[in-house]
Design an enzyme around this catalytic site. Structure first.
Site, PDB file in Angstrom:
ATOM      1  N   SER A   1     -40.695 -16.925  22.071  1.00  8.63           N
ATOM      2  CA  SER A   1     -39.282 -17.035  21.666  1.00  8.63           C
ATOM      3  C   SER A   1     -38.856 -15.787  20.917  1.00  8.63           C
ATOM      4  O   SER A   1     -39.671 -15.149  20.228  1.00  8.63           O
ATOM      5  CB  SER A   1     -39.150 -18.247  20.745  1.00  8.63           C
ATOM      6  OG  SER A   1     -37.925 -18.222  20.071  1.00  8.63           O
TER       7      SER A   1
ATOM      8  N   LYS B   1     -45.231 -19.805  17.513  1.00  2.38           N
ATOM      9  CA  LYS B   1     -45.016 -18.836  18.598  1.00  2.38           C
ATOM     10  C   LYS B   1     -45.680 -17.503  18.261  1.00  2.38           C
ATOM     11  O   LYS B   1     -46.321 -16.877  19.105  1.00  2.38           O
ATOM     12  CB  LYS B   1     -43.515 -18.646  18.861  1.00  2.38           C
ATOM     13  CG  LYS B   1     -42.840 -19.888  19.424  1.00  2.38           C
ATOM     14  CD  LYS B   1     -43.443 -20.314  20.767  1.00  2.38           C
ATOM     15  CE  LYS B   1     -42.922 -21.632  21.262  1.00  2.38           C
ATOM     16  NZ  LYS B   1     -43.659 -22.193  22.399  1.00  2.38           N
TER      17      LYS B   1
ATOM     18  N   TYR C   1     -42.450 -23.995  13.358  1.00  3.83           N
ATOM     19  CA  TYR C   1     -42.264 -23.829  14.809  1.00  3.83           C
ATOM     20  C   TYR C   1     -42.347 -22.349  15.184  1.00  3.83           C
ATOM     21  O   TYR C   1     -43.078 -21.961  16.093  1.00  3.83           O
ATOM     22  CB  TYR C   1     -40.912 -24.421  15.251  1.00  3.83           C
ATOM     23  CG  TYR C   1     -40.445 -23.836  16.567  1.00  3.83           C
ATOM     24  CD1 TYR C   1     -41.001 -24.262  17.759  1.00  3.83           C
ATOM     25  CD2 TYR C   1     -39.494 -22.811  16.600  1.00  3.83           C
ATOM     26  CE1 TYR C   1     -40.617 -23.685  18.963  1.00  3.83           C
ATOM     27  CE2 TYR C   1     -39.105 -22.234  17.794  1.00  3.83           C
ATOM     28  CZ  TYR C   1     -39.666 -22.676  18.971  1.00  3.83           C
ATOM     29  OH  TYR C   1     -39.296 -22.089  20.151  1.00  3.83           O
TER      30      TYR C   1
HETATM   31  C1  UD1 Z   1     -33.072 -22.080  17.380  1.00 10.20           C
HETATM   32  C2  UD1 Z   1     -34.232 -21.708  16.529  1.00 10.20           C
HETATM   33  C3  UD1 Z   1     -35.204 -20.896  17.335  1.00 10.20           C
HETATM   34  C4  UD1 Z   1     -35.636 -21.639  18.571  1.00 10.20           C
HETATM   35  C5  UD1 Z   1     -34.435 -22.071  19.362  1.00 10.20           C
HETATM   36  C6  UD1 Z   1     -34.916 -23.007  20.458  1.00 10.20           C
HETATM   37  C7  UD1 Z   1     -33.379 -21.561  14.225  1.00 10.20           C
HETATM   38  C8  UD1 Z   1     -33.114 -20.643  13.100  1.00 10.20           C
HETATM   39  N1  UD1 Z   1     -33.821 -20.986  15.349  1.00 10.20           N
HETATM   40  O1  UD1 Z   1     -32.435 -20.906  17.756  1.00 10.20           O
HETATM   41  O2  UD1 Z   1     -36.324 -20.609  16.561  1.00 10.20           O
HETATM   42  O3  UD1 Z   1     -36.455 -20.831  19.355  1.00 10.20           O
HETATM   43  O4  UD1 Z   1     -33.512 -22.786  18.541  1.00 10.20           O
HETATM   44  O5  UD1 Z   1     -33.862 -23.375  21.271  1.00 10.20           O
HETATM   45  O6  UD1 Z   1     -33.189 -22.735  14.124  1.00 10.20           O
HETATM   46  N2  UD1 Z   1     -24.843 -23.765  15.924  1.00 10.20           N
HETATM   47  C9  UD1 Z   1     -23.697 -24.322  15.377  1.00 10.20           C
HETATM   48  N3  UD1 Z   1     -23.599 -25.683  15.354  1.00 10.20           N
HETATM   49  C10 UD1 Z   1     -24.553 -26.498  15.857  1.00 10.20           C
HETATM   50  C11 UD1 Z   1     -25.722 -25.925  16.436  1.00 10.20           C
HETATM   51  C12 UD1 Z   1     -25.826 -24.549  16.429  1.00 10.20           C
HETATM   52  O7  UD1 Z   1     -22.817 -23.619  14.899  1.00 10.20           O
HETATM   53  O8  UD1 Z   1     -24.411 -27.736  15.787  1.00 10.20           O
HETATM   54  C13 UD1 Z   1     -24.971 -22.297  15.975  1.00 10.20           C
HETATM   55  C14 UD1 Z   1     -26.135 -21.765  15.184  1.00 10.20           C
HETATM   56  O9  UD1 Z   1     -25.754 -21.467  13.873  1.00 10.20           O
HETATM   57  C15 UD1 Z   1     -26.478 -20.520  15.989  1.00 10.20           C
HETATM   58  C16 UD1 Z   1     -26.078 -20.866  17.413  1.00 10.20           C
HETATM   59  O10 UD1 Z   1     -25.194 -21.956  17.313  1.00 10.20           O
HETATM   60  O11 UD1 Z   1     -25.696 -19.461  15.582  1.00 10.20           O
HETATM   61  C17 UD1 Z   1     -27.257 -21.232  18.280  1.00 10.20           C
HETATM   62  O12 UD1 Z   1     -28.012 -22.224  17.619  1.00 10.20           O
HETATM   63  P1  UD1 Z   1     -29.242 -22.946  18.310  1.00 10.20           P
HETATM   64  O13 UD1 Z   1     -28.851 -23.461  19.638  1.00 10.20           O
HETATM   65  O14 UD1 Z   1     -29.804 -23.907  17.316  1.00 10.20           O
HETATM   66  O15 UD1 Z   1     -30.261 -21.786  18.595  1.00 10.20           O
HETATM   67  P2  UD1 Z   1     -30.909 -20.682  17.613  1.00 10.20           P
HETATM   68  O16 UD1 Z   1     -30.488 -20.854  16.218  1.00 10.20           O
HETATM   69  O17 UD1 Z   1     -30.649 -19.362  18.203  1.00 10.20           O
END
Ligand code: UD1
Length: 343
Positions: free
Chosen positions: A127, A156, A152
């Site tokens: 990842s 990785k 997690y």
């Molecule tokens: C997250 C994990 C990452 C993992 C990946 C797996 C963290 C810090 N990182 O990545 O280690 O490999 O998932 O899929 O948790 N967001 C919102 N509202 C929500 C959900 C997400 O605003 O309800 C935003 C988050 O702040 C982020 C983006 O959407 O900016 C993507 O979030 P997410 O899908 O959780 O992925 P990652 O944070 O990139």
């Protein structure tokens, strides 16, 4: 004769899409899965898409005795693609030992049995979380790794180190780690996709569930980041593009084209997209106005990250094809098809 590929976690989200692409490319697929986070019927859906049903062995890879029996029975495995792992970041903080046990013991068992049963090649799901917040963007594979912010993420990083050390010591083993950015979307058939347990942590399943009415509203975690609209930036890639990269990686290993015993590739589009842009894309393709609210930042979130995929583009000859809108559309179609029980 068809080459047999063992896909661990092959009924899961990325594993099922990869199994489809492997079958389409003429490989025989054998899945091992403990069905912790997936369903056996996925193999029927893979059959509906490809015309071929992959075999499924319900085994927990942490159970070494059972895994050993599997290898004794299947002496003709050409390569392994190892997806099976826990992946919920917040759960890993409350259950670190479960995460270390599940994600690392399984990998060690596989590597040990590869050695004993002469299976030479493995592709590992890694990842972009290993980069933390990179100093330079887009991020290349040689960027320094940052201390993991969750158990997690640590599994990785440590997983990659275990593989690096194993390939160094045991020359019969060659490996490729694929560092995924943010996989989204579903197969265009609407037959396979992501099935999050409970409340989704990831953005796109949360968006589609909110649009479907299962969640009241999406919380956008922060709009005061140093980005054009203040929301975080990620690199979202279509899961079918990601699946195809696994086929290319496995062929590279099988054909002996790797340049090192252990290679690492970034898999992303190269485009950074903000959370608000992702929402706009969803609204555009679905015609639905999404209910969302800006809230506090999510602790541990990375401000911005997107891939420099040029190493994978050049060395693997792989490039993403789908746009963000196309990927969002398939995510929405998938959400509707699971809710109307079409699958
Ligand atoms: C997250 C994990 C990452 C993992 C990946 C797996 C963290 C810090 N990182 O990545 O280690 O490999 O998932 O899929 O948790 N967001 C919102 N509202 C929500 C959900 C997400 O605003 O309800 C935003 C988050 O702040 C982020 C983006 O959407 O900016 C993507 O979030 P997410 O899908 O959780 O992925 P990652 O944070 O990139």
């Amino acid at each position: 004769m068809k080459r047999k590929i063992l896909v661990t976690g092959g009924t899961g989200y990325i594993g099922s899409h990869t199994s489809v692409e492997l079958i389409n490319e003429g490989f025989e697929v054998v899945i091992i899965d403990n069905l912790y986070n997936s369903e056996a019927e996925v193999t029927d859906r893979i059959q509906q898409i490809t015309g071929t049903k992959p075999s499924l062995e319900i085994i927990d890879i942490c159970d070494k005795a059972k895994l050993e029996k599997f290898f004794e029975k299947n002496g003709d495995i050409s390569a392994i693609i190892h997806f099976a792992a826990y992946k919920a970041v917040s759960e890993s903080v409350s259950k670190p030992l479960d995460y270390y046990n599940n994600n690392l013991v399984s990998l060690i068992n596989l590597l040990d049995l590869m050695k004993r049963f002469n299976v030479p090649d493995i592709v590992f799901s890694s990842s972009c979380t290993v980069y933390g917040q990179p100093e330079k963007l887009p991020v290349t594979e040689d960027a320094p790794l940052q201390p993991a912010t969750s158990p997690y993420g640590n599994t990785k990083q440590v997983g990659e180190e275990i593989i690096r050390d194993a390939t160094f010591a045991h020359k019969s083993i060659k490996a490729i780690a694929l560092r995924y950015f943010n996989p989204i979307g579903a197969h265009p058939s609407g037959l396979i996709g992501e099935l999050p347990r409970g409340v989704p942590e990831n953005l796109v399943p949360f968006i589609t569930q909110t649009a479907y009415g299962l969640r009241d509203e999406l919380k956008v975690f922060g709009n005061d980041y140093d980005t054009p609209d203040g929301s975080c930036i990620r690199d979202y890639l279509h899961v079918v593009d990601l699946a195809k990269a696994h086929v290319v990686a496995v062929k590279r290993l099988l054909e002996g084209k790797s340049k090192k015993d252990f290679e690492v590739f970034n898999l992303g589009t190269g485009n950074g997209v903000t959370v608000l842009e992702a929402i706009s894309s969803f609204e555009r393709v679905s015609g639905i106005k999404l209910k969302f609210r800006i809230t506090d930042r999510r602790p541990g979130d990375i401000e911005k990250i997107w891939a420099d995929p040029s190493f994978a583009n050049k060395e693997l000859g792989w490039k993403t094809k789908s746009t963000l809108d196309e990927a969002m559309k398939t995510a929405w179609e998938w959400e509707k098809s699971i809710r109307t029980k079409k699958v």
